[in-house]
Motif scaffolding. Structure first.
Motif, PDB file in Angstrom:
ATOM      1  N   ARG A 129      34.645  45.611  -7.141  1.00  0.00           N
ATOM      2  CA  ARG A 129      34.952  44.224  -7.542  1.00  0.00           C
ATOM      3  C   ARG A 129      33.799  43.290  -7.203  1.00  0.00           C
ATOM      4  N   SER A 130      33.239  43.431  -6.011  1.00  0.00           N
ATOM      5  CA  SER A 130      32.139  42.548  -5.611  1.00  0.00           C
ATOM      6  C   SER A 130      30.902  42.789  -6.472  1.00  0.00           C
ATOM      7  N   ARG A 131      30.656  44.024  -6.861  1.00  0.00           N
ATOM      8  CA  ARG A 131      29.498  44.321  -7.703  1.00  0.00           C
ATOM      9  C   ARG A 131      29.717  43.837  -9.131  1.00  0.00           C
ATOM     10  N   LEU A 132      30.946  43.892  -9.610  1.00  0.00           N
ATOM     11  CA  LEU A 132      31.227  43.367 -10.954  1.00  0.00           C
ATOM     12  C   LEU A 132      30.962  41.866 -10.998  1.00  0.00           C
ATOM     13  N   VAL A 133      31.446  41.151  -9.999  1.00  0.00           N
ATOM     14  CA  VAL A 133      31.220  39.703  -9.948  1.00  0.00           C
ATOM     15  C   VAL A 133      29.721  39.422  -9.877  1.00  0.00           C
ATOM     16  N   GLY A 134      29.012  40.213  -9.073  1.00  0.00           N
ATOM     17  CA  GLY A 134      27.571  40.037  -8.949  1.00  0.00           C
ATOM     18  C   GLY A 134      26.811  40.324 -10.233  1.00  0.00           C
ATOM     19  N   SER A 135      27.403  41.075 -11.137  1.00  0.00           N
ATOM     20  CA  SER A 135      26.750  41.398 -12.405  1.00  0.00           C
ATOM     21  C   SER A 135      27.089  40.390 -13.498  1.00  0.00           C
ATOM     22  N   GLY A 136      27.953  39.433 -13.177  1.00  0.00           N
ATOM     23  CA  GLY A 136      28.327  38.432 -14.170  1.00  0.00           C
ATOM     24  C   GLY A 136      29.638  38.694 -14.866  1.00  0.00           C
ATOM     25  N   ILE A 137      30.369  39.709 -14.442  1.00  0.00           N
ATOM     26  CA  ILE A 137      31.689  39.991 -15.016  1.00  0.00           C
ATOM     27  C   ILE A 137      32.722  39.293 -14.136  1.00  0.00           C
ATOM     28  N   GLY A 138      33.423  38.330 -14.704  1.00  0.00           N
ATOM     29  CA  GLY A 138      34.383  37.539 -13.942  1.00  0.00           C
ATOM     30  C   GLY A 138      35.553  38.363 -13.436  1.00  0.00           C
ATOM     31  N   PRO A 139      36.062  38.028 -12.246  1.00  0.00           N
ATOM     32  CA  PRO A 139      37.163  38.804 -11.667  1.00  0.00           C
ATOM     33  C   PRO A 139      38.446  38.739 -12.488  1.00  0.00           C
ATOM     34  N   ASP A 140      38.595  37.723 -13.329  1.00  0.00           N
ATOM     35  CA  ASP A 140      39.801  37.588 -14.143  1.00  0.00           C
ATOM     36  C   ASP A 140      39.629  38.157 -15.550  1.00  0.00           C
ATOM     37  N   GLU A 141      38.445  38.655 -15.868  1.00  0.00           N
ATOM     38  CA  GLU A 141      38.233  39.253 -17.189  1.00  0.00           C
ATOM     39  C   GLU A 141      39.017  40.561 -17.280  1.00  0.00           C
ATOM     40  N   PRO A 142      39.644  40.817 -18.409  1.00  0.00           N
ATOM     41  CA  PRO A 142      40.320  42.103 -18.579  1.00  0.00           C
ATOM     42  C   PRO A 142      39.373  43.288 -18.342  1.00  0.00           C
ATOM     43  N   LEU A 143      38.098  43.117 -18.686  1.00  0.00           N
ATOM     44  CA  LEU A 143      37.121  44.174 -18.463  1.00  0.00           C
ATOM     45  C   LEU A 143      37.061  44.560 -16.984  1.00  0.00           C
ATOM     46  N   ALA A 144      37.099  43.590 -16.091  1.00  0.00           N
ATOM     47  CA  ALA A 144      37.036  43.879 -14.655  1.00  0.00           C
ATOM     48  C   ALA A 144      38.231  44.716 -14.216  1.00  0.00           C
ATOM     49  N   GLU A 145      39.421  44.350 -14.646  1.00  0.00           N
ATOM     50  CA  GLU A 145      40.625  45.111 -14.265  1.00  0.00           C
ATOM     51  C   GLU A 145      40.587  46.527 -14.827  1.00  0.00           C
ATOM     52  N   THR A 146      40.105  46.661 -16.050  1.00  0.00           N
ATOM     53  CA  THR A 146      40.003  47.982 -16.660  1.00  0.00           C
ATOM     54  C   THR A 146      39.015  48.849 -15.886  1.00  0.00           C
ATOM     55  N   LEU A 147      37.863  48.290 -15.550  1.00  0.00           N
ATOM     56  CA  LEU A 147      36.864  49.050 -14.801  1.00  0.00           C
ATOM     57  C   LEU A 147      37.379  49.441 -13.417  1.00  0.00           C
ATOM     58  N   ILE A 148      38.095  48.557 -12.751  1.00  0.00           N
ATOM     59  CA  ILE A 148      38.643  48.878 -11.428  1.00  0.00           C
ATOM     60  C   ILE A 148      39.646  50.025 -11.539  1.00  0.00           C
ATOM     61  N   LEU A 149      40.470  50.025 -12.575  1.00  0.00           N
ATOM     62  CA  LEU A 149      41.413  51.137 -12.760  1.00  0.00           C
ATOM     63  C   LEU A 149      40.658  52.443 -13.017  1.00  0.00           C
ATOM     64  N   LEU A 150      39.640  52.403 -13.857  1.00  0.00           N
ATOM     65  CA  LEU A 150      38.857  53.605 -14.128  1.00  0.00           C
ATOM     66  C   LEU A 150      38.195  54.131 -12.859  1.00  0.00           C
ATOM     67  N   ILE A 151      37.618  53.241 -12.081  1.00  0.00           N
ATOM     68  CA  ILE A 151      36.985  53.621 -10.816  1.00  0.00           C
ATOM     69  C   ILE A 151      38.005  54.225  -9.875  1.00  0.00           C
ATOM     70  N   SER A 152      39.149  53.592  -9.768  1.00  0.00           N
ATOM     71  CA  SER A 152      40.202  54.091  -8.888  1.00  0.00           C
ATOM     72  C   SER A 152      40.618  55.507  -9.275  1.00  0.00           C
ATOM     73  N   GLU A 153      40.796  55.756 -10.553  1.00  0.00           N
ATOM     74  CA  GLU A 153      41.215  57.078 -11.022  1.00  0.00           C
ATOM     75  C   GLU A 153      40.143  58.131 -10.753  1.00  0.00           C
TER      76      GLU A 153
END
Length: 154
Positions: free
Chosen positions: A25-49
């Motif tokens: 999550r911290s790296r996504l924000v640092g890359s310019g992907i907002g924490p509330d963007e659907p992309l961020a939630e999707t990536l976190i789920l993929l990473i978790s899996e």
């Protein structure tokens, strides 16, 4: 095209999955992907899996890597890679109804634009990619919704 790559060593403890999510999550924000963007939630789920699969199925440490590519400050594609020490190929299972396991790679297949794996030394690397310009779903799929989501996500 610019590529930014970040990496985290993950210990063989299932509690490490939560740490990997927080780090990502911290790296996504640092890359310019907002924490509330659907992309961020999707990536976190993929990473978790992917991290969960590596830690649970191998009982060994893993390496999580995220690669951000794009032009200038705009991220176009995010690639997630998890390397582990097991040479055993990933196996996509099909969970039934109330099964609590067996949906990980189905979710990856349904949410990522592309995914695959390759042998790496004595182990393997599983990867997936999500294109920022593509429609991305909020990561709240259940097994029964997955078929419908797969066709929408592509």
């Amino acid at each position: 095209m610019q590529v930014l790559q970040v990496q985290l060593d993950v210990g063989p403890d299932p509690a490490e999955v939560g740490r990997a999510r927080r780090w990502a999550r911290s790296r996504l924000v640092g890359s310019g992907i907002g924490p509330d963007e659907p992309l961020a939630e999707t990536l976190i789920l993929l990473i978790s899996e992917l991290v969960t699969n590596a830690v649970v199925h191998t009982g060994a440490a893993a390496v999580l890597r995220m690669c951000f590519s794009g032009a200038g400050a705009v991220v176009g594609t995010v690639r997630v890679e998890v390397a582990d020490a097991s040479a055993r190929p990933p196996r996509q299972r099909h969970a039934d109804g109330d099964d609590t396991n067996g949906r990980g790679l189905e979710l990856v297949d349904g949410l990522a634009d592309r995914w695959g794996w390759q042998q790496e030394g004595a182990g393997k690397r599983i990867w997936c990619e999500v294109d920022r310009g593509q429609p991305v779903l909020v990561a709240s799929a259940t097994g029964t919704e997955l078929g419908r989501l797969s066709s929408v996500a592509r």
